[in-house]
Enzyme design. Structure first.
Site, PDB file in Angstrom:
ATOM      1  N   ASP A  84     -17.762  -9.692  -9.019  1.00 23.33           N
ATOM      2  CA  ASP A  84     -17.650  -8.919  -7.779  1.00 23.33           C
ATOM      3  C   ASP A  84     -17.009  -7.550  -8.032  1.00 23.33           C
ATOM      4  OD1 ASP A  84     -18.838  -9.814  -5.512  1.00 23.33           O
ATOM      5  OD2 ASP A  84     -17.005 -10.479  -4.524  1.00 23.33           O
ATOM      6  N   GLU A 103       0.852  -1.184   0.000  1.00 20.44           N
ATOM      7  CA  GLU A 103       0.000   0.000   0.000  1.00 20.44           C
ATOM      8  C   GLU A 103       0.889   1.235   0.000  1.00 20.44           C
ATOM      9  OE1 GLU A 103      -3.225   0.046  -0.169  1.00 20.44           O
ATOM     10  OE2 GLU A 103      -3.797  -2.028   0.262  1.00 20.44           O
TER      11      GLU A 103
END
Length: 210
Positions: free
Chosen positions: A149, A124
């Site tokens: 999804d 991240e």
């Protein structure tokens, strides 16, 4: 005694001559073996150069494999196939990541239920630098389920903002959709939109948007 010495000397000369006759044959045999070892190594290296991991052929196969379902999602939800395919490429490294191969998750979609998630390391971008963290990721039975999804995330938004990704679906082209993804916080990578656009243009993924 002199005769015995003469016979011994003659025998020694015959043995040396035999060895001299065998020497060229042994040299040729060694050269023959070296030639095949060299040729085999050259062939192996040639294949490695011509067909590296994620070769052009494998990349094309991956695009073809998911493009059909990406077109179906476009008809259902107005999600541009180029965006769906480019994100799958970027997030799963052409379907070769551990998350994609073992858990059929192409997009790094996270989950919360222990029954259908797996803990894995991810990167991240926080406070101007990349950090590694562990997070729960969804497990799927097929790549198509993962794609479903992914599309529904844009349709339904997040728990805190149902309209978070509306502009991704209403974008007129892939450039606008890619920028909308970045602007609305889909990824922490500050160059996310640029990377998607580059992939789409390099592999002409926009042809699937028509």
């Amino acid at each position: 005694m002199a005769q015995a010495k003469k016979k011994k000397k003659t025998t020694y000369r015959k043995k040396s001559a035999k060895q001299r006759r065998l020497l060229p044959s042994r040299i040729l045999m060694v050269l023959f073996v070296l030639f095949f070892v060299f040729f085999g190594a050259l062939t192996f290296l040639g294949k490695s150069i011509i067909e590296p991991l994620n070769s052009s052929r494998e990349k094309e196969e991956f695009i073809v494999q998911i493009s059909g379902h990406a077109k179906i999602l476009q008809e259902q939800y107005d999600l541009l196939p180029s965006i769906s395919i480019a994100q799958a490429i970027l997030e799963s490294d052409w379907g070769t990541s551990e998350l994609a191969t073992e858990n059929k998750n192409l997009y790094g979609i996270k989950g919360s239920s222990p029954e259908n998630t797996v803990m894995m390391e991810t990167k991240e971008f926080e406070n101007g630098e990349w950090i590694e963290i562990k997070a729960p990721f969804r497990k799927y039975d097929t790549w198509q389920e993962s794609m479903d999804d992914h599309a529904l995330l844009f349709v339904n938004g997040t728990n805190w903002n149902a309209d978070q990704y509306t502009t991704v679906l209403t974008a007129e082209n892939y450039q606008e959709a890619a920028q909308a993804l970045q602007d609305n916080g889909y990824a922490t990578d500050p160059t996310y939109a640029e990377k998607l656009t580059r992939l789409i243009e390099q592999y002409q993924l926009h042809q699937y948007d028509d």
